[in-house]
Design a protein around this motif. Structure first.
Motif, PDB file in Angstrom:
ATOM      1  N   PRO A  28     -34.866 -31.333 -11.879  1.00 48.82           N
ATOM      2  CA  PRO A  28     -33.783 -29.963 -12.060  1.00 48.82           C
ATOM      3  C   PRO A  28     -33.239 -30.054 -13.215  1.00 48.82           C
ATOM      4  O   PRO A  28     -32.574 -31.138 -13.192  1.00 48.82           O
ATOM      5  CB  PRO A  28     -32.979 -29.944 -10.544  1.00 48.82           C
ATOM      6  CG  PRO A  28     -33.038 -31.387 -10.154  1.00 48.82           C
ATOM      7  CD  PRO A  28     -34.404 -32.003 -10.520  1.00 48.82           C
ATOM      8  N   PRO A  29     -32.889 -29.037 -13.776  1.00 50.87           N
ATOM      9  CA  PRO A  29     -31.969 -29.018 -15.020  1.00 50.87           C
ATOM     10  C   PRO A  29     -30.602 -29.409 -14.609  1.00 50.87           C
ATOM     11  O   PRO A  29     -30.273 -29.387 -13.251  1.00 50.87           O
ATOM     12  CB  PRO A  29     -32.265 -27.619 -15.614  1.00 50.87           C
ATOM     13  CG  PRO A  29     -32.624 -26.720 -14.547  1.00 50.87           C
ATOM     14  CD  PRO A  29     -33.510 -27.822 -13.730  1.00 50.87           C
ATOM     15  N   HIS A  30     -29.679 -29.783 -15.538  1.00 53.33           N
ATOM     16  CA  HIS A  30     -28.302 -30.082 -15.108  1.00 53.33           C
ATOM     17  C   HIS A  30     -27.615 -29.017 -14.559  1.00 53.33           C
ATOM     18  O   HIS A  30     -27.709 -27.730 -15.018  1.00 53.33           O
ATOM     19  CB  HIS A  30     -27.632 -30.697 -16.391  1.00 53.33           C
ATOM     20  CG  HIS A  30     -26.285 -31.290 -16.042  1.00 53.33           C
ATOM     21  ND1 HIS A  30     -26.195 -32.375 -15.280  1.00 53.33           N
ATOM     22  CD2 HIS A  30     -25.088 -30.893 -16.162  1.00 53.33           C
ATOM     23  CE1 HIS A  30     -24.994 -32.708 -15.289  1.00 53.33           C
ATOM     24  NE2 HIS A  30     -24.189 -31.411 -15.853  1.00 53.33           N
ATOM     25  N   PRO A  31     -27.116 -29.048 -13.278  1.00 47.76           N
ATOM     26  CA  PRO A  31     -26.430 -27.844 -12.439  1.00 47.76           C
ATOM     27  C   PRO A  31     -25.104 -27.484 -13.485  1.00 47.76           C
ATOM     28  O   PRO A  31     -24.615 -28.193 -13.839  1.00 47.76           O
ATOM     29  CB  PRO A  31     -25.685 -28.488 -11.237  1.00 47.76           C
ATOM     30  CG  PRO A  31     -26.566 -29.810 -11.207  1.00 47.76           C
ATOM     31  CD  PRO A  31     -26.903 -30.288 -12.432  1.00 47.76           C
ATOM     32  N   PRO A  32     -25.138 -26.136 -13.537  1.00 52.68           N
ATOM     33  CA  PRO A  32     -24.038 -25.498 -14.157  1.00 52.68           C
ATOM     34  C   PRO A  32     -22.628 -25.975 -13.531  1.00 52.68           C
ATOM     35  O   PRO A  32     -22.662 -26.545 -12.203  1.00 52.68           O
ATOM     36  CB  PRO A  32     -24.171 -24.122 -14.222  1.00 52.68           C
ATOM     37  CG  PRO A  32     -25.268 -23.867 -13.146  1.00 52.68           C
ATOM     38  CD  PRO A  32     -25.839 -25.093 -12.867  1.00 52.68           C
ATOM     39  N   GLU A  33     -21.432 -25.758 -14.237  1.00 55.57           N
ATOM     40  CA  GLU A  33     -20.176 -26.388 -13.626  1.00 55.57           C
ATOM     41  C   GLU A  33     -19.927 -25.993 -12.423  1.00 55.57           C
ATOM     42  O   GLU A  33     -19.612 -26.898 -11.604  1.00 55.57           O
ATOM     43  CB  GLU A  33     -18.957 -25.733 -14.665  1.00 55.57           C
ATOM     44  CG  GLU A  33     -17.661 -26.148 -14.486  1.00 55.57           C
ATOM     45  CD  GLU A  33     -17.512 -27.644 -14.454  1.00 55.57           C
ATOM     46  OE1 GLU A  33     -17.114 -28.096 -13.571  1.00 55.57           O
ATOM     47  OE2 GLU A  33     -18.354 -28.323 -15.461  1.00 55.57           O
ATOM     48  N   GLY A  34     -19.850 -24.699 -11.844  1.00 51.65           N
ATOM     49  CA  GLY A  34     -19.512 -24.137 -10.750  1.00 51.65           C
ATOM     50  C   GLY A  34     -20.291 -24.904  -9.515  1.00 51.65           C
ATOM     51  O   GLY A  34     -19.767 -25.352  -8.584  1.00 51.65           O
ATOM     52  N   VAL A  35     -21.757 -25.142  -9.744  1.00 54.86           N
ATOM     53  CA  VAL A  35     -22.568 -25.773  -8.935  1.00 54.86           C
ATOM     54  C   VAL A  35     -22.087 -27.061  -8.732  1.00 54.86           C
ATOM     55  O   VAL A  35     -22.288 -27.588  -7.580  1.00 54.86           O
ATOM     56  CB  VAL A  35     -23.985 -25.707  -9.223  1.00 54.86           C
ATOM     57  CG1 VAL A  35     -24.921 -26.497  -8.383  1.00 54.86           C
ATOM     58  CG2 VAL A  35     -24.475 -24.351  -9.156  1.00 54.86           C
ATOM     59  N   GLY A  36     -21.882 -28.115  -9.852  1.00 55.28           N
ATOM     60  CA  GLY A  36     -21.132 -29.334  -9.665  1.00 55.28           C
ATOM     61  C   GLY A  36     -19.918 -29.468  -8.989  1.00 55.28           C
ATOM     62  O   GLY A  36     -19.762 -30.404  -7.907  1.00 55.28           O
ATOM     63  N   SER A  37     -19.173 -28.606  -9.177  1.00 59.08           N
ATOM     64  CA  SER A  37     -17.840 -28.624  -8.413  1.00 59.08           C
ATOM     65  C   SER A  37     -18.104 -28.289  -6.909  1.00 59.08           C
ATOM     66  O   SER A  37     -17.341 -28.990  -5.966  1.00 59.08           O
ATOM     67  CB  SER A  37     -16.765 -27.416  -8.850  1.00 59.08           C
ATOM     68  OG  SER A  37     -16.730 -27.386 -10.216  1.00 59.08           O
ATOM     69  N   LEU A  39     -20.842 -29.103  -5.136  1.00 57.33           N
ATOM     70  CA  LEU A  39     -21.422 -30.134  -4.753  1.00 57.33           C
ATOM     71  C   LEU A  39     -20.420 -31.237  -4.325  1.00 57.33           C
ATOM     72  O   LEU A  39     -20.505 -31.845  -3.422  1.00 57.33           O
ATOM     73  CB  LEU A  39     -22.527 -30.608  -5.594  1.00 57.33           C
ATOM     74  CG  LEU A  39     -23.940 -29.680  -5.585  1.00 57.33           C
ATOM     75  CD1 LEU A  39     -24.741 -30.245  -6.621  1.00 57.33           C
ATOM     76  CD2 LEU A  39     -24.581 -29.985  -4.213  1.00 57.33           C
ATOM     77  N   ARG A  40     -19.395 -31.461  -5.211  1.00 61.87           N
ATOM     78  CA  ARG A  40     -18.311 -32.567  -4.894  1.00 61.87           C
ATOM     79  C   ARG A  40     -17.640 -32.124  -3.818  1.00 61.87           C
ATOM     80  O   ARG A  40     -17.478 -33.078  -2.888  1.00 61.87           O
ATOM     81  CB  ARG A  40     -17.511 -32.763  -6.289  1.00 61.87           C
ATOM     82  CG  ARG A  40     -18.194 -33.529  -7.343  1.00 61.87           C
ATOM     83  CD  ARG A  40     -17.270 -33.790  -8.497  1.00 61.87           C
ATOM     84  NE  ARG A  40     -16.834 -32.628  -9.232  1.00 61.87           N
ATOM     85  CZ  ARG A  40     -17.693 -32.121 -10.043  1.00 61.87           C
ATOM     86  NH1 ARG A  40     -18.820 -32.764 -10.385  1.00 61.87           N
ATOM     87  NH2 ARG A  40     -17.238 -31.132 -10.709  1.00 61.87           N
ATOM     88  N   LEU A  41     -17.431 -30.987  -3.613  1.00 63.77           N
ATOM     89  CA  LEU A  41     -16.261 -30.505  -2.602  1.00 63.77           C
ATOM     90  C   LEU A  41     -17.153 -30.467  -1.139  1.00 63.77           C
ATOM     91  O   LEU A  41     -16.817 -31.097   0.018  1.00 63.77           O
ATOM     92  CB  LEU A  41     -15.857 -29.163  -2.684  1.00 63.77           C
ATOM     93  CG  LEU A  41     -14.830 -29.033  -3.568  1.00 63.77           C
ATOM     94  CD1 LEU A  41     -14.670 -27.435  -4.213  1.00 63.77           C
ATOM     95  CD2 LEU A  41     -13.404 -29.602  -2.996  1.00 63.77           C
ATOM     96  N   ILE A  42     -18.441 -29.984  -1.226  1.00 61.28           N
ATOM     97  CA  ILE A  42     -19.219 -30.279  -0.128  1.00 61.28           C
ATOM     98  C   ILE A  42     -19.784 -31.703   0.369  1.00 61.28           C
ATOM     99  O   ILE A  42     -19.718 -31.858   1.773  1.00 61.28           O
ATOM    100  CB  ILE A  42     -20.510 -29.444  -0.193  1.00 61.28           C
ATOM    101  CG1 ILE A  42     -20.185 -27.827  -0.195  1.00 61.28           C
ATOM    102  CG2 ILE A  42     -21.608 -29.622   0.882  1.00 61.28           C
ATOM    103  CD1 ILE A  42     -21.044 -27.016  -0.728  1.00 61.28           C
ATOM    104  N   ASP A  43     -19.545 -32.668  -0.663  1.00 64.51           N
ATOM    105  CA  ASP A  43     -19.762 -33.784  -0.285  1.00 64.51           C
ATOM    106  C   ASP A  43     -18.897 -34.438   0.635  1.00 64.51           C
ATOM    107  O   ASP A  43     -19.093 -35.243   1.675  1.00 64.51           O
ATOM    108  CB  ASP A  43     -19.854 -34.857  -1.667  1.00 64.51           C
ATOM    109  CG  ASP A  43     -21.250 -35.266  -2.179  1.00 64.51           C
ATOM    110  OD1 ASP A  43     -22.140 -34.919  -1.143  1.00 64.51           O
ATOM    111  OD2 ASP A  43     -21.376 -35.681  -3.036  1.00 64.51           O
ATOM    112  N   ALA A  44     -17.558 -34.114   0.306  1.00 56.55           N
ATOM    113  CA  ALA A  44     -16.487 -34.406   1.110  1.00 56.55           C
ATOM    114  C   ALA A  44     -16.440 -33.810   2.667  1.00 56.55           C
ATOM    115  O   ALA A  44     -16.070 -34.487   3.524  1.00 56.55           O
ATOM    116  CB  ALA A  44     -15.312 -34.018   0.499  1.00 56.55           C
ATOM    117  N   ILE A  45     -17.086 -32.873   2.745  1.00 57.76           N
ATOM    118  CA  ILE A  45     -17.165 -32.091   3.966  1.00 57.76           C
ATOM    119  C   ILE A  45     -18.255 -32.606   4.753  1.00 57.76           C
ATOM    120  O   ILE A  45     -18.057 -33.165   5.905  1.00 57.76           O
ATOM    121  CB  ILE A  45     -17.554 -30.350   3.972  1.00 57.76           C
ATOM    122  CG1 ILE A  45     -16.626 -29.819   3.147  1.00 57.76           C
ATOM    123  CG2 ILE A  45     -17.741 -29.739   5.248  1.00 57.76           C
ATOM    124  CD1 ILE A  45     -16.659 -28.285   2.792  1.00 57.76           C
ATOM    125  N   SER A  46     -19.392 -32.965   4.127  1.00 55.69           N
ATOM    126  CA  SER A  46     -20.450 -33.848   4.758  1.00 55.69           C
ATOM    127  C   SER A  46     -20.095 -35.330   5.287  1.00 55.69           C
ATOM    128  O   SER A  46     -20.446 -35.667   6.199  1.00 55.69           O
ATOM    129  CB  SER A  46     -21.634 -34.140   3.671  1.00 55.69           C
ATOM    130  OG  SER A  46     -21.958 -33.043   3.353  1.00 55.69           O
TER     131      SER A  46
END
Ligand SMILES: [Zn+2]
Length: 476
Positions: A28-37, A39-46
């Motif tokens: 996958p191409p590098h995710p854009p800024e919003g997607v990266g943020s 993903l980081r927040l959702i990691d914490a929820i997971s």
């Protein structure tokens, strides 16, 4: 051998059919800024799910993060294949070459309806089933097993998604409900030009599915909704200050949801957004959101009080939402009877709670048909304050003997849906109410849904009542 000219896209299809291997996936191409943020927040929820187990609150948090951070129109998330030669990509290409908006709309089946196939990301445009797949993509994404972009996808990933659904509080009634999610992703994948993933190995999919249906354990997602008990409804009902518009409306909601089991969405919008208040400059996103907020709301035209031999009856007509109307669903009428007796008013009486609110507090001069929930020209009685009011009424009603932690826990578990859940649970425990009657009361389209969520638990209670009744016949 004759040579037939075929569009480039069809060559691609022929080549893929000749080779059974799954389509090649580039990194996958590098995710854009919003997607990266996101993903980081959702990691914490997971991480929290892994530690404490899944709760519907986790799902809600993930959705909030996606809605807030993933940019509208983000191509990375959906990655449509506009060179596939499929109908949708032909239309998308025509949009590119002609600039005519009609092709873009046809390609995306644009509209605030649940059966559309968005080609660029818009959380508001997605159907329930599509949103679930987006949640899956964000929750499960890793470098080893990328689940973003959402398309194209391998059949193995589709199966991973379907097996994940019950883990994340979905698909309670087994394969029948899982199938809806499978079909939505397959159709979406096709519309985006990536083909139906099941075609990668139809026989394998069939084998997996047979096995899945056999081994699938029904998850009890509804257990997380606390059903209120009759004494709690009564206690809550007497706590509201019915001399105020707010209190009178809360009591009406409480009574209607308890006696007719109508869903909170018919009485309590989430926000103040109303399509009738939008300026002409409003964006499509704002229109869709406003429409979603009000599409199920009951109007005063939907309500009627009738005097019958049985006493006063309040009839509530629920019109099928705009989405459902196109599927030829008719409107349905729910009824509740006056429960006052011997001249004494019962605080929870649905008929009198309605008349009291209508005659004393319904705002005048609003556009018709007027929503029951309107409390002014541009404001609604909203859901969050109702839940807060219900919780504090319940908190006040709980007796002093209950330990604080227990009371807090009980109060925190109460949601707007708890009234409907309590209504169904009580009715399910009554031997004189048939499954079909109960299903009509709950507004379920299939009795199977009612059986699954409301009849299983009280079945012993009902069986005991039935056997007592039968015993009267043989022991007299
Ligand atoms: Zn009454």
């Amino acid at each position: 051998m004759t040579h037939v000219a075929v569009p480039a896209g069809q060559h691609h299809l022929h080549r893929r059919r000749a080779s059974p291997a799954p389509p090649a996936f580039s990194a996958p191409p590098h995710p854009p800024e919003g997607v990266g943020s996101a993903l980081r927040l959702i990691d914490a929820i997971s991480a929290d799910v892994a530690e404490h187990g899944f709760s519907p609150g986790h799902d809600a948090e993930v959705r909030k993060v996606i809605d807030r951070f993933v940019p509208e129109g983000c191509l990375f998330v959906l990655s449509p294949n506009d060179r596939s030669g499929t109908l949708h990509s032909q239309m998308a290409q025509l949009h590119g070459s002609t600039g005519d908006k009609k092709w873009a709309q046809r390609a995306a089946n644009v509209g605030p309806r649940s059966a559309t196939y968005p080609r660029s990301f818009s959380w508001d445009q997605l159907s329930t089933t599509q949103r679930k797949y987006v949640v899956y993509g964000f929750v499960n994404h890793s470098n080893e097993f990328p689940t973003l972009p959402l398309f194209p996808l391998t059949l193995a990933r589709l199966i991973d998604y379907l097996e994940w659904l019950p883990v994340f509080g979905c698909g309670g009634s087994g394969w029948d409900s899982i199938r809806k999610y499978a079909e939505a992703v397959r159709a979406w994948s096709h519309a985006l030009g990536w083909g139906d993933p099941v075609q990668q190995d139809e026989r394998g999919y069939h084998l997996w599915q047979t096995n899945f249906s056999t081994n699938f354990e029904v998850s009890r997602t509804r257990a997380s909704i606390t059903a209120v008990r009759p004494e709690q409804v009564l206690a809550v009902g007497t706590q509201f200050d019915t001399a105020s518009a707010e209190g009178a409306y809360w009591l009406l909601c409480c009574s209607l949801m308890w006696f007719t089991a109508i869903r909170p969405g018919h009485l309590l919008p989430e926000t103040n957004r109303d399509p009738r208040h939008l300026p002409t400059s409003a964006t499509e996103k704002q229109r869709v959101a406003a429409d979603k907020n009000t599409r199920n709301l009951i109007t005063f035209d939907n309500m009627a009080v009738q005097s019958t031999a049985e006493g006063l009856i309040l009839a509530v007509r629920l019109e099928a939402s705009k989405t459902m109307r196109s599927n030829h669903h008719r409107s349905e009428t729910y009824g509740a009877a006056c429960i006052c007796s011997g001249g004494s008013r019962q605080p929870l009486c649905p008929v009198h709670a309605y008349l009291h609110y209508r005659d004393h507090f319904a705002p005048r001069g609003l556009p018709t048909p007027q929503y029951l929930a309107s409390k002014g020209p541009e404001a609604f009685h909203r859901r969050a304050p109702f839940i807060a009011a219900m919780r504090s009424a319940l908190r006040a009603a709980i007796s002093a003997g209950v330990p604080t932690e227990v009371a807090d826990l009980l109060v925190a578990q109460i949601a707007a849906k708890s009234l409907r859940a309590g209504s169904g649970t009580e009715a399910a425990g009554d031997a004189n109410i048939s499954d079909v009657q109960l299903s009509v009361h709950m507004g379920h389209k299939q009795v199977g849904t009612t059986r699954q969520f409301y009849i299983q638990l009280p079945v012993a209670k009902r069986a005991a009542l039935i056997s007592k009744r039968l015993a009267q016949g043989v022991t007299a």
